[in-house]
Design a protein around this motif. Structure first.
Motif, mmCIF file in Angstrom:
data_model
loop_
_atom_site.group_PDB
_atom_site.id
_atom_site.type_symbol
_atom_site.label_atom_id
_atom_site.label_comp_id
_atom_site.label_asym_id
_atom_site.label_seq_id
_atom_site.Cartn_x
_atom_site.Cartn_y
_atom_site.Cartn_z
ATOM 1 N N ASN A 256 -4.619 -35.410 29.184
ATOM 2 C CA ASN A 256 -3.982 -35.976 30.376
ATOM 3 C C ASN A 256 -4.923 -36.966 31.073
ATOM 4 O O ASN A 256 -4.504 -38.026 31.545
ATOM 5 C CB ASN A 256 -3.563 -34.876 31.346
ATOM 6 N N LYS B 212 -4.894 -30.184 18.950
ATOM 7 C CA LYS B 212 -3.752 -29.604 19.657
ATOM 8 C C LYS B 212 -2.685 -29.136 18.665
ATOM 9 O O LYS B 212 -2.140 -28.025 18.793
ATOM 10 C CB LYS B 212 -3.175 -30.627 20.625
ATOM 11 N N GLU C 66 -5.240 -29.958 26.626
ATOM 12 C CA GLU C 66 -4.184 -30.631 27.393
ATOM 13 C C GLU C 66 -4.767 -31.341 28.605
ATOM 14 O O GLU C 66 -4.408 -32.496 28.915
ATOM 15 C CB GLU C 66 -3.130 -29.613 27.833
ATOM 16 N N ASN C 67 -5.675 -30.698 29.312
ATOM 17 C CA ASN C 67 -6.298 -31.304 30.497
ATOM 18 C C ASN C 67 -7.068 -32.570 30.114
ATOM 19 O O ASN C 67 -7.003 -33.601 30.814
ATOM 20 C CB ASN C 67 -7.226 -30.313 31.181
ATOM 21 N N ARG D 176 -4.740 -19.962 23.564
ATOM 22 C CA ARG D 176 -4.086 -20.503 24.767
ATOM 23 C C ARG D 176 -5.109 -21.182 25.681
ATOM 24 O O ARG D 176 -4.835 -22.244 26.264
ATOM 25 C CB ARG D 176 -3.349 -19.391 25.515
ATOM 26 N N GLU D 177 -6.278 -20.548 25.819
ATOM 27 C CA GLU D 177 -7.324 -21.140 26.670
ATOM 28 C C GLU D 177 -7.794 -22.476 26.095
ATOM 29 O O GLU D 177 -7.968 -23.466 26.836
ATOM 30 C CB GLU D 177 -8.507 -20.175 26.779
ATOM 31 N N LYS D 178 -7.978 -22.539 24.796
ATOM 32 C CA LYS D 178 -8.430 -23.791 24.174
ATOM 33 C C LYS D 178 -7.357 -24.871 24.285
ATOM 34 O O LYS D 178 -7.668 -26.050 24.532
ATOM 35 C CB LYS D 178 -8.784 -23.541 22.707
ATOM 36 N N ASN E 31 -5.075 -25.163 26.586
ATOM 37 C CA ASN E 31 -5.022 -25.610 27.982
ATOM 38 C C ASN E 31 -6.128 -26.624 28.270
ATOM 39 O O ASN E 31 -5.910 -27.652 28.931
ATOM 40 C CB ASN E 31 -5.136 -24.405 28.903
ATOM 41 N N SER E 32 -7.341 -26.349 27.733
ATOM 42 C CA SER E 32 -8.469 -27.267 27.933
ATOM 43 C C SER E 32 -8.204 -28.610 27.273
ATOM 44 O O SER E 32 -8.476 -29.678 27.853
ATOM 45 C CB SER E 32 -9.739 -26.639 27.366
ATOM 46 N N GLN F 166 -1.427 -25.297 18.148
ATOM 47 C CA GLN F 166 -0.018 -24.947 18.299
ATOM 48 C C GLN F 166 0.504 -24.207 17.071
ATOM 49 O O GLN F 166 1.274 -23.249 17.185
ATOM 50 C CB GLN F 166 0.816 -26.216 18.554
#
Length: 530
Positions: A431, A457, A427-428, A420-422, A424-425, A461
């Protein structure tokens, strides 16, 4: 060069003798040689030359016999018959030198018919090589056969104490290395085939027999086989290598007739171990399969890939450690650490010990069937006749926890958090790059990075979905265990017993009989024994 200790020269006016300095020679040898050439000499003169006139050429006879005017051809055959040599005393008239045919005829007179070197005979005659022994014929040496050799590929010299600390050369007498583990398919011995000998032939044309090679058989014993080429001995099962009666046997079970003590040492065996006696303080037994003990286990260490059966019980003195992948069965357990990946089944008592079982702990065989002191934990059920004692000894009981499941669940939860942490990184970062793209400020390297991050990603997932499914499955298994967990006391449960189910603790404060404890809606409840 001439190997004689003296030389004889024939001249027009007589015969001359030269005795070489510092070489042992007797007058009889010299006189005998001269007489064979038809030359008579005075003994006294020969003695004088030997004693006083060595190295001088001294006239010993005025008479020159006709035979001395011709070359004297001598033939010498070595003791082993492999060489023949010629020695020529030149004739007075060098025109009378013998021909190669004369030398060959002289060799044949002496029986030399094999290995004659014609080129050497021609050289002797053309160069008039006299007063020296020259090898003119050579036989063929025999080549002795080489015996077959059996090389052991496993160290069978294991019954020796091992150095425990090389700095002080201390010897650990428990490590005798008495067990030799081998695996199915392992090469135990290898054979080098014999090399056949080859007969020779001497200069007389007679054969010289070579020593013939001796073959040897591979030491085939029980549970071994010989390879198709006949050169390897191979184990057909996993087991203990036992050299016996000149054979190598592979035994599936390692047996000890008496106790495991200093006479046997520690045991580490790939298969099953059967000990007819006891396991004494400080020793260890490790088996890839089952362990059977006929006597008592003292403060020892046992590790089994299968089950452990101890007929005499465990008297651990606070230091015994017994672990098994399958059931552990014992007459009693006293002051020991016991862990089973299946069930612990005890006949009489578990006292002041730490006992863990993935499935069940049962102490129902004896009249008392008691669990008292220490800590006992099982995944599904603990059952006994007596739990605790009259004096209120603290006895901890825990059910509904399977250590392997808990550990696996913990590992999965940690992986999910990391994914989850990876994610999130990533995704940032995506973006940010998309904003640049919308502004028309994206270059080729950033496009490549965006593609790479998108692939990462998708993989993360997928990992999240996979491990989330695993988490749910494990939590369902844990829930089922919790629903089924029980503590069953067929006789008396005394105060001082602490029961832990799913983190809920129940302290027994009064004597209870014929009771079953179970978990229900966040509480520990009890009912009559069932």
């Amino acid at each position: 060069m001439d190997s004689r200790p003296f030389s004889v020269y024939v001249r027009e006016d007589g015969v001359y003798l030269e005795v070489k300095p510092d070489i042992e020679v007797g007058k009889i040898e010299i006189i005998g040689y001269l007489k064979r050439q038809g030359i008579d000499v005075e003994e006294g003169l020969i003695e004088e030359i030997i004693d006083q006139r060595r190295g001088e050429i001294v006239k010993v006879s005025d008479q020159v016999p006709p035979s001395a005017r011709e070359a004297l051809i001598e033939v010498e055959i070595s003791e082993d018959g492999l060489t023949a040599s010629i020695h020529i005393i030149p004739p007075l008239d060098e025109r009378n030198w013998p021909s190669p045919q004369d030398l060959e005829a002289e060799l044949k007179k002496r029986g030399v018919v094999f290995g004659i070197k014609e080129g050497v005979l021609e050289r002797i005659c053309s160069e008039k090589l006299g007063h020296q022994w020259i090898v003119v014929a050579e036989g063929i040496k025999p080549v002795n056969g080489e015996d077959a050799v059996i090389a052991l590929k496993v160290d069978v010299e294991r019954l020796k104490p091992k150095i425990e600390d090389p700095n002080v050369a201390r010897v650990d007498l428990r490590e005798l290395g008495a067990v030799i583990n081998v695996l199915k398919g392992q090469v135990l011995a290898e054979k080098t085939p014999p090399k056949e000998g080859r007969d020779g032939i001497n200069v007389l044309g007679k054969p010289i027999k070579a020593r013939q090679a001796r073959d040897k058989s591979l030491p085939k014993g029980s549970n071994t086989e010989i390879s198709e080429d006949g050169l390897k001995l191979i184990a057909t099962i996993d087991g203990n290598l036992v050299p016996k009666d000149g054979k190598l046997h592979v035994m599936p079970v390692y047996e000890v007739d008496g106790d495991v003590d200093y006479g046997v040492g520690n045991i580490n065996f790939i298969g099953s171990v059967v000990i007819k006696g006891s396991i004494r303080d400080g020793f260890s037994v490790v088996a890839g399969s089952d362990i059977q003990v006929g006597g008592v286990v003292e403060a020892a260490t046992l590790r089994a890939g299968g089950k452990v059966m101890i007929r005499g019980g465990i008297r651990g003195m606070g230091k015994a450690s017994i672990e098994a992948e399958s059931d552990i069965m014992a007459l009693f357990i006293d002051q020991a650490y016991v862990k089973s990946n299946s069930n612990v089944i005890v006949e009489r008592s578990i006292m002041h010990s730490t006992v863990m079982a993935t499935e069940k702990i049962t102490v129902m065989g004896g009249r008392k069937g008691i669990i008292v002191g220490g800590s006992s934990s099982a995944g599904f059920e603990i059952s006994c006749v007596t739990l605790g004692n009259e004096i209120g000894t603290r006895t901890e009981i825990q059910v509904g926890v399977v250590p392997s499941l808990q550990q696996e669940l913990k590992s999965i939860l940690e992986k999910l958090e990391d994914f989850r942490e990876k994610l999130n990184s990533i995704e940032n970062n995506l973006n940010y790059i998309r904003k640049l793209e919308a502004q028309g400020k994206i270059d080729q390297p950033k496009k490549a990075l965006m593609l790479q991050l998108s692939k990462m990603k998708l993989q993360l997932q997928y990992n999240l979905e996979f491990y989330e499914a695993q988490r749910q499955k494990l939590e369902q298994e844990v829930a089922k265990i919790n629903e089924a967990c029980r503590v069953k006391v067929k006789g008396v449960c005394y105060p001082g017993v602490i029961i832990n189910m799913r983190g809920v603790i129940y302290m027994v404060k009064e004597k209870m009989e014929y009771v079953t404890f179970y978990y229900d809606k966040g509480e520990i409840k009890f009912s009559p024994y069932f």
